[in-house]
Design a protein around this motif. Structure first.
Motif, PDB file in Angstrom:
ATOM      1  N   TYR A  69      -0.571 -16.081  39.375  1.00 41.01           N
ATOM      2  CA  TYR A  69      -0.257 -15.961  37.509  1.00 41.01           C
ATOM      3  C   TYR A  69      -1.935 -16.518  37.434  1.00 41.01           C
ATOM      4  N   ASN A 104      -4.069 -14.333  35.391  1.00 40.84           N
ATOM      5  CA  ASN A 104      -4.969 -14.502  33.919  1.00 40.84           C
ATOM      6  C   ASN A 104      -5.980 -15.624  33.703  1.00 40.84           C
ATOM      7  N   VAL A 141       4.615 -20.872  34.500  1.00 42.51           N
ATOM      8  CA  VAL A 141       4.912 -19.829  35.312  1.00 42.51           C
ATOM      9  C   VAL A 141       6.582 -20.195  36.025  1.00 42.51           C
TER      10      VAL A 141
END
Length: 374
Positions: free
Chosen positions: A340, A344, A356
């Motif tokens: 993640y 990101n 998440v």
């Protein structure tokens, strides 16, 4: 003036009496129960010398090689050559991490395990080692018991299948009875299981409790502590751990109930010797000595705050192993966290980790004060 004259017959009789008394004294000492709460930092490892040369190891500390080496060295200093039982309370790394090396170092009779499956590599290696060594593997449940030395072990939890419990609450809980004394070992159970234990054992009082879950505030409910009314409470905990264990209110709760509280981070190795009626406690260092040592090195508030921040897990840079230390986070979820942040551009605030998959409010609330983003 007295004139002592002993015949050969009387001399021989006197020598036999002295030998008998000496052997009786040594045998009595050997039969005493000894419980060693080994200082392994943030984790559990307990040696129970049950008398008659019988030994039980409860948990095996964290997975760091230095911790396993410390446990092995400690056991050898106690002249342990065989572990009749290893009781693995549950599969978190700070309880089973050193068991592979320990099994390599000692003959092991039986492994008693909660049966709770964990996806970690640490747990996988532990199971593989047990299989390779062909060690008898059992999953005791409430009502199971056995005798060892002069003691009796009775399991109080879990009652049945562990599928409905998380890792902490799947912990094996057992009562050790020796003479008139009772000692309770709790793994990392939390208040949910404590309530169940009270319902099943409303009259249970103990001389000693191994405080659940390193003194976390998610365990040791006031009703549980008041009902057990322990004289001794031992907390296996590491100094300056980033979980904040033990919680101050938990320590105070035991003290207010009249228990003497011992902690590995303050007292080092803690050894309780019992004869069935009385007990004695020996520690490496007294709480007062450690407190004075700590106070003499007190730093300014700014430095203390910086130290606290250094103890937090930075979720933008933490490795899988670091993330795996958080409650409810296994290797798979740790990998999702890393994926993640890479996809990101990192986390801008700690609450973002709830985006998440697999991390809900319950997990986040457990360790939101233990993580940071910088």
């Amino acid at each position: 003036m007295f004139n002592f004259k002993l015949t050969k017959k009387k001399t021989a009789l006197l020598i036999l009496i002295i030998l008998f008394l000496t052997l009786f004294s040594l045998n009595s000492t050997a039969q005493n129960l000894k419980i060693h709460f080994i200082d392994v930092g943030q984790g559990d490892a307990i040696l129970i010398e049950a008398g008659g040369g019988k030994n039980i190891l409860v948990d095996g500390g964290d997975r760091a090689n230095s911790i396993a080496a410390r446990i092995i060295d400690y056991l050898k200093k106690q002249e342990v050559k065989r572990l009749d039982y290893i009781i693995s309370t549950h599969p978190h790394a700070d309880h089973i991490g050193g068991l592979v090396d320990i099994i390599n170092s000692f003959e092991v009779g039986i492994v008693l395990d909660s049966g709770k499956i964990h996806s970690s590599k640490t747990y996988e290696n532990y199971l593989i080692k047990i299989d390779q060594e062909n060690i008898d593997f059992k999953t005791p449940r409430r009502g199971d018991e056995f005798e060892i030395g002069s003691s009796r072990i009775s399991f109080l939890h879990p009652k049945g299948p562990v599928d409905n419990y998380d890792l902490n609450n799947s912990s094996l809980v057992f009562l050790l009875e020796y003479g008139e004394q009772k000692f309770l070992f709790t793994g990392d159970i939390e208040k949910e299981v404590e309530k169940d234990l009270l319902q099943e054992n409303p009259e249970l009082n103990v001389a000693l409790i191994k405080v659940p879950h390193h003194g976390s505030k998610t365990s040791s409910s006031s009703s549980f502590v008041k009902s057990l009314s322990p004289e001794l409470a031992v907390i296996q905990v590491g100094a300056d751990n980033h979980y904040g264990h033990p919680a101050a209110e938990v320590t105070k709760l035991y003290q207010n109930q009249g228990a003497r509280v011992y902690r590995n981070d303050l007292n080092g190795n803690i050894v309780v010797t019992a004869d069935g009626k009385n007990y004695a406690v020996k520690v490496d260092q007294s709480w007062e000595q450690n407190l004075n040592r700590t106070e003499s090195k007190t730093k300014p508030v700014e430095a203390a705050a910086a130290k606290k921040n250094n103890n937090l897990i930075n979720i933008n840079t933490a490795s899988k192993a670091d993330l795996d230390q958080l409650w409810g986070i296994g290797p798979a979820t740790a990998e999702k966290i890393i994926d993640y942040r890479q996809n990101n551009g990192g986390f801008t605030q700690i609450e973002e980790i709830k985006n998440v998959d697999g991390i809900d409010d319950g997990k986040f609330n457990r360790w939101q004060d233990k993580i940071s983003v910088k």
